[in-house]
Design an enzyme around this catalytic site. Structure first.
Site, PDB file in Angstrom:
ATOM      1  N   LYS A 224       1.811  -5.691  -4.575  1.00 32.12           N
ATOM      2  CA  LYS A 224       0.714  -5.289  -3.692  1.00 32.12           C
ATOM      3  C   LYS A 224       1.027  -5.759  -2.280  1.00 32.12           C
ATOM      4  O   LYS A 224       0.585  -6.815  -1.818  1.00 32.12           O
ATOM      5  CB  LYS A 224      -0.600  -5.899  -4.183  1.00 32.12           C
ATOM      6  CG  LYS A 224      -1.834  -5.175  -3.645  1.00 32.12           C
ATOM      7  CD  LYS A 224      -1.920  -3.763  -4.190  1.00 32.12           C
ATOM      8  CE  LYS A 224      -3.122  -3.013  -3.675  1.00 32.12           C
ATOM      9  NZ  LYS A 224      -3.145  -1.622  -4.118  1.00 32.12           N
TER      10      LYS A 224
ATOM     11  N   SER B 210      -3.770   3.219  -5.688  1.00 35.98           N
ATOM     12  CA  SER B 210      -4.731   2.126  -5.620  1.00 35.98           C
ATOM     13  C   SER B 210      -6.128   2.668  -5.918  1.00 35.98           C
ATOM     14  O   SER B 210      -6.365   3.201  -6.995  1.00 35.98           O
ATOM     15  CB  SER B 210      -4.646   1.427  -4.271  1.00 35.98           C
ATOM     16  OG  SER B 210      -5.091   0.095  -4.362  1.00 35.98           O
TER      17      SER B 210
END
Length: 598
Positions: free
Chosen positions: A193, A392
């Site tokens: 991430k 996401s």
């Protein structure tokens, strides 16, 4: 005095009434001009659809711009992928249109899959037996990829082709913030991430390098295969040209030798090529249709049968509209939830296709949309069609679907959560001399002030990490529930990792590689529709009058925004991201970066 006031008031009233009447007459006149300009177009015999390959191609055009149409600029700035694909389909079915001319090559696409969908539509057009010709003074790489599908691809005598492979450098603002006394505090789950790294690191992490390399290579190899097939060369040859291109192409004849083009000449000669295709004499006019003409072109296809709703969800996912997002399209959580509720209750809609082109955003808004989609799914089939990005939060809202269709070059996954808060203690206290003191009834009564301004806020960060961990577990369970996997199976492929759809297929993040049309077809199957069906787009595009009023109210802000872009150049985007961070939800399920293909 009384007479003076009477005449003065009469004059003022007269001016006001005159202004109102003039405004009404102007609007009537404008409405008439717009009505005439938007009247259905008819294709003359031996016509050519001229698709200008300039400007920006996004998922969907933001409604009609009547003033732009009147001055002929509608085809030059921002084009909607939906309009382009629809126009190409109309050109295929219209017998009076003999071919498509791709003019210019400086188009930017909002994602690799967007470029691919234009190319696929042109490939399908050619199957009808009609021709495609491309010509440009220069081809940017994305435009060349699209144009390489043409039967004949030409270049200006003094033109150039940008052919170098995919990639680029990310900006890292940490050093600048250190000089200012600003430190970004990050809480995240998922080693891939990397959205936070631009403000927490000064270079790329190895995990980020790994995932970027993997998905860019996959996209590039897909592009090479397609271009090689249409240009009659090998993918290996094209890849070598990309490695050597800075030194190889000394003049335009080198492009011809490398089989990247079919010829070079000046624009006036191209007209003769097209006249030859149409069987016209040297002095005959060429009947041309622009993109705006094609949008208004009458179609013999009638909407009959059952309705399938195609709901467009594109842009960043946000909780509410703010000034930072005013100049771009965004998915507003509460607005989309209301729209989905209406679709769920609409008995005329037999199935819903959710068209997702989003890098994600607010984890809270994404979860609210997910819940609304779960509710809708109990009443009618739900199919997702992924565009350029469905990552996401964009993947979170895709997960509940009965079936997921993605383009081979769609960027997806990035299942992870992060929180990002700037700490200004060094700037405010050490450099500016501002100090803080106060009282609170409870230990964490002023935790937000501590997060931003206190030097010692380890406890607040620990609490924030707990919040992020909970969000990640929620995300894992959402995907596990939607995709028929266990929590641990999802975690294995999650951790914020970005996947290209061709790699996401075998790990069950998507069900099929295909187009929006494929998704609509699947929705019809799941709804057990045996007869005719048609797709209806949602939300409806804004009417011209509404667009005009919004343009007028936003003109100043848009102008200043454009001036900043011109002045700041490459620094514009990172500074805008910093501004948006101040207005974003603390909990983010957002893709780390977007790739604009030029």
């Amino acid at each position: 005095m009384k007479e003076f006031l009477k005449y003065t008031l009469a004059t003022i009233c007269g001016i006001v009434i005159l202004a109102i009447l003039a405004g009404i007459m102007f609007m009537i006149s404008l409405a008439g001009m717009v009505a005439s300009s938007s009247a259905p177009t008819k294709a003359e015999k031996n016509s050519v659809f001229v698709l200008k390959m300039d400007g920006m191609v996004t998922e969907r055009a933001e409604g009609d711009n009547p003033l732009a149409e009147l001055i002929g600029q509608v085809d030059m700035e921002v084009m909607g992928l939906d309009d382009i694909v629809s126009a190409i389909e109309k050109a295929k079915d219209e017998e009076n249109i003999k071919g498509i001319y791709l003019e210019g090559g400086a188009t930017a696409f909002d994602g690799p899959a967007t470029a691919q969908q234009v190319r696929d539509a042109l490939e399908d057009f050619k199957k009808s037996g009609k021709w495609v010709i491309a010509y440009a003074d220069q081809y940017l790489q994305g435009s060349y990829y699209v144009s390489s599908v043409a039967d004949s691809l030409f270049l200006n005598e003094g033109g150039m082709i940008d052919f170098k492979g995919l990639g680029g450098k990310n900006y890292y603002m940490t050093g600048l913030y250190e000089k200012l006394g600003v430190r970004y505090q990050c809480t995240r789950v998922g080693k891939y991430k990397s959205a936070v790294e631009s403000v927490t690191r000064k270079d790329m992490s190895e995990n980020d390098r790994e995932q970027r390399t993997a998905y860019l290579q996959a996209i590039w190899q897909h592009w090479l295969k397609s271009m090689a097939q249409d240009r009659g060369v090998s993918a290996e040859q094209l890849n070598q040209l990309a490695d050597d291109s800075i030194m190889v192409f000394a003049n335009t004849s080198d492009y011809l030798k490398a089989k990247l083009i079919d010829g070079t000449f000046y624009p006036d000669s191209l007209k003769q090529v097209i006249r030859g295709k149409l069987g016209l004499d040297a002095d005959d006019d060429i009947n041309q249709l622009t993109l705006s003409d094609m949008i208004s072109l009458r179609s013999d296809k009638k909407e009959k049968g059952d309705k399938i709703a195609v709901y467009y969800a594109y842009g960043e996912i946000i909780d509410a509209r703010t000034s930072a997002f005013s100049s771009e399209h965004a998915i507003v959580g509460s607005e989309m939830v209301n729209d989905l509720d209406k679709l769920a209750k609409d008995d005329e809609v037999k199935a819903v296709v959710l068209r997702v082109n989003s890098p994600g955003g607010s984890a809270t808004a994404s979860e609210q949309i997910w819940h609304a989609l779960k509710q809708l799914k109990t009443k009618k089939p739900l199919v997702v069609s992924m565009g350029g990005y469905a990552a996401s939060g964009g993947y979170m809202i895709s997960a509940p679907a009965n079936y997921i269709v993605a383009e081979p070059t769609t960027v997806t996954g990035s299942i992870g959560i992060f929180g990002l808060v700037p700490n200004l203690s060094e700037l405010v206290s050490d450099k500016l001399g501002v100090t803080w003191d106060g009282v609170s009834t409870n230990k964490h009564g002023d935790y937000e002030t501590n997060l931003i301004f206190a030097k010692d806020n380890a406890e607040e960060l620990r609490q924030m990490q707990t919040f992020v961990d909970r969000g990640y577990e929620t995300f894992l369970n959402i995907v596990a529930d939607g995709r028929g996997m266990t929590r641990d199976q999802v975690h294995e492929i999650a951790q914020g990792r970005v996947w290209v759809a061709s790699d996401a297929l075998p790990i069950k993040l998507v069900d099929q590689l295909g187009s929006l049309a494929d998704a609509v077809k699947k929705a019809a199957q799941l709804a057990n529709i045996e007869g005719d069906y048609y797709a209806s787009n949602y939300p409806a595009k804004k009417e011209w009058f509404e667009t005009l009023l919004e343009s007028a109210s936003e003109e100043k802000g848009t102008y200043l925004d454009e001036e900043l872009k011109q002045t700041l150049g490459q620094l514009y985007e990172p500074l805008m991201q910093a501004r948006k961070d101040c207005q974003r939800n603390r909990l983010q399920a957002r893709f780390p970066y977007l790739t604009i293909i030029k």
